[in-house]
Scaffold this motif. Structure first.
Motif, PDB file in Angstrom:
ATOM      1  N   VAL A   1       0.866  -1.180   0.000  1.00 47.30           N
ATOM      2  CA  VAL A   1       0.000   0.000   0.000  1.00 47.30           C
ATOM      3  C   VAL A   1       0.899   1.225   0.000  1.00 47.30           C
ATOM      4  O   VAL A   1       1.739   1.390   0.878  1.00 47.30           O
ATOM      5  N   LEU A   2       0.710   2.073  -1.012  1.00 48.73           N
ATOM      6  CA  LEU A   2       1.521   3.272  -1.142  1.00 48.73           C
ATOM      7  C   LEU A   2       0.931   4.419  -0.329  1.00 48.73           C
ATOM      8  O   LEU A   2      -0.216   4.365   0.103  1.00 48.73           O
ATOM      9  N   GLU A   3       1.719   5.458  -0.144  1.00 45.93           N
ATOM     10  CA  GLU A   3       1.287   6.621   0.628  1.00 45.93           C
ATOM     11  C   GLU A   3       0.003   7.240   0.079  1.00 45.93           C
ATOM     12  O   GLU A   3      -0.793   7.768   0.829  1.00 45.93           O
ATOM     13  N   ASP A   4      -0.212   7.173  -1.229  1.00 42.90           N
ATOM     14  CA  ASP A   4      -1.412   7.764  -1.828  1.00 42.90           C
ATOM     15  C   ASP A   4      -2.610   6.815  -1.797  1.00 42.90           C
ATOM     16  O   ASP A   4      -3.664   7.136  -2.321  1.00 42.90           O
ATOM     17  N   GLY A   5      -2.460   5.626  -1.189  1.00 41.16           N
ATOM     18  CA  GLY A   5      -3.559   4.679  -1.051  1.00 41.16           C
ATOM     19  C   GLY A   5      -3.604   3.615  -2.131  1.00 41.16           C
ATOM     20  O   GLY A   5      -4.362   2.651  -2.024  1.00 41.16           O
ATOM     21  N   GLU A   6      -2.806   3.744  -3.183  1.00 42.85           N
ATOM     22  CA  GLU A   6      -2.782   2.739  -4.248  1.00 42.85           C
ATOM     23  C   GLU A   6      -2.227   1.426  -3.709  1.00 42.85           C
ATOM     24  O   GLU A   6      -1.281   1.413  -2.928  1.00 42.85           O
ATOM     25  N   LYS A   7      -2.834   0.308  -4.124  1.00 41.51           N
ATOM     26  CA  LYS A   7      -2.390  -1.016  -3.691  1.00 41.51           C
ATOM     27  C   LYS A   7      -1.791  -1.755  -4.880  1.00 41.51           C
ATOM     28  O   LYS A   7      -2.379  -1.803  -5.952  1.00 41.51           O
ATOM     29  N   LEU A   8      -0.612  -2.333  -4.657  1.00 41.29           N
ATOM     30  CA  LEU A   8       0.057  -3.136  -5.669  1.00 41.29           C
ATOM     31  C   LEU A   8       0.191  -4.553  -5.136  1.00 41.29           C
ATOM     32  O   LEU A   8       0.537  -4.747  -3.973  1.00 41.29           O
ATOM     33  N   GLU A   9      -0.086  -5.535  -5.973  1.00 45.73           N
ATOM     34  CA  GLU A   9       0.052  -6.934  -5.577  1.00 45.73           C
ATOM     35  C   GLU A   9       1.176  -7.563  -6.368  1.00 45.73           C
ATOM     36  O   GLU A   9       1.342  -7.293  -7.552  1.00 45.73           O
ATOM     37  N   GLY A  10       1.944  -8.415  -5.703  1.00 47.22           N
ATOM     38  CA  GLY A  10       3.015  -9.134  -6.375  1.00 47.22           C
ATOM     39  C   GLY A  10       3.974  -9.725  -5.373  1.00 47.22           C
ATOM     40  O   GLY A  10       3.782  -9.637  -4.159  1.00 47.22           O
ATOM     41  N   GLN A  11       5.007 -10.335  -5.907  1.00 49.16           N
ATOM     42  CA  GLN A  11       6.037 -10.952  -5.074  1.00 49.16           C
ATOM     43  C   GLN A  11       7.278 -10.069  -5.101  1.00 49.16           C
ATOM     44  O   GLN A  11       7.632  -9.519  -6.146  1.00 49.16           O
ATOM     45  N   ILE A  12       7.920  -9.957  -3.957  1.00 49.25           N
ATOM     46  CA  ILE A  12       9.153  -9.178  -3.882  1.00 49.25           C
ATOM     47  C   ILE A  12      10.239 -10.001  -4.567  1.00 49.25           C
ATOM     48  O   ILE A  12      10.468 -11.153  -4.225  1.00 49.25           O
ATOM     49  N   GLU A  13      10.860  -9.388  -5.545  1.00 49.73           N
ATOM     50  CA  GLU A  13      11.885 -10.090  -6.318  1.00 49.73           C
ATOM     51  C   GLU A  13      13.282  -9.676  -5.891  1.00 49.73           C
ATOM     52  O   GLU A  13      14.211 -10.475  -5.917  1.00 49.73           O
ATOM     53  N   TRP A  14      13.428  -8.416  -5.475  1.00 48.05           N
ATOM     54  CA  TRP A  14      14.738  -7.868  -5.170  1.00 48.05           C
ATOM     55  C   TRP A  14      14.550  -6.608  -4.322  1.00 48.05           C
ATOM     56  O   TRP A  14      13.500  -5.985  -4.364  1.00 48.05           O
ATOM     57  N   TYR A  15      15.570  -6.232  -3.552  1.00 46.38           N
ATOM     58  CA  TYR A  15      15.501  -4.998  -2.767  1.00 46.38           C
ATOM     59  C   TYR A  15      16.908  -4.462  -2.544  1.00 46.38           C
ATOM     60  O   TYR A  15      17.901  -5.184  -2.658  1.00 46.38           O
ATOM     61  N   ASP A  16      16.987  -3.194  -2.225  1.00 45.83           N
ATOM     62  CA  ASP A  16      18.200  -2.605  -1.690  1.00 45.83           C
ATOM     63  C   ASP A  16      17.783  -1.598  -0.631  1.00 45.83           C
ATOM     64  O   ASP A  16      16.634  -1.607  -0.184  1.00 45.83           O
ATOM     65  N   ARG A  17      18.658  -0.721  -0.232  1.00 43.58           N
ATOM     66  CA  ARG A  17      18.352   0.183   0.884  1.00 43.58           C
ATOM     67  C   ARG A  17      17.176   1.116   0.609  1.00 43.58           C
ATOM     68  O   ARG A  17      16.440   1.473   1.517  1.00 43.58           O
TER      69      ARG A  17
END
Length: 114
Positions: A69-85
């Motif tokens: 859930v983003l700050e503007d209320g939009e919701k995204l669905e999916g799997q986390i594939e990668w991340y960094d800081r």
């Protein structure tokens, strides 16, 4: 390659390291988020950072379907594939890069009253 980048709106202002947007709606009916990112510019607590890394790595390894859930209320669905800081890469309908600063909270799909 379909890659989008979602970032906080430019109309917002930073106060004490937190982004405030003038037209932000308040959501009183939402349950407690399962995970919330901390702002490391303000708080350099190693324990919180390690907890975040452990949580994200666990979700990547198990390929858990997530709702972000983003700050503007939009919701995204999916799997986390990668991340960094500062960024998450989500694989859903399209591969999407999301700034962590744009994320309000996230939870596992099917957990919070879906």
């Amino acid at each position: 390659m379909n890659t989008q980048t979602i970032s906080p709106g430019l109309e917002g202002q930073r106060r004490d390291g937190v982004l405030y947007t003038p037209n932000r709606k308040k959501h009183a009916s939402l349950s407690t988020p399962s995970f919330r990112f901390t702002n490391y510019e303000i708080e350099e607590d190693g324990a919180h950072r390690q907890a975040e890394l452990f949580y994200l790595q666990k979700q990547i390894q198990s390929q858990t379907p997530m709702v972000i859930v983003l700050e503007d209320g939009e919701k995204l669905e999916g799997q986390i594939e990668w991340y960094d800081r500062g960024v998450l890469k989500i694989r859903g309908r399209a591969k999407t890069l999301i700034y962590k600063s744009a994320i309000k909270y996230m939870y596992k799909l099917g957990e919070a009253g879906q």
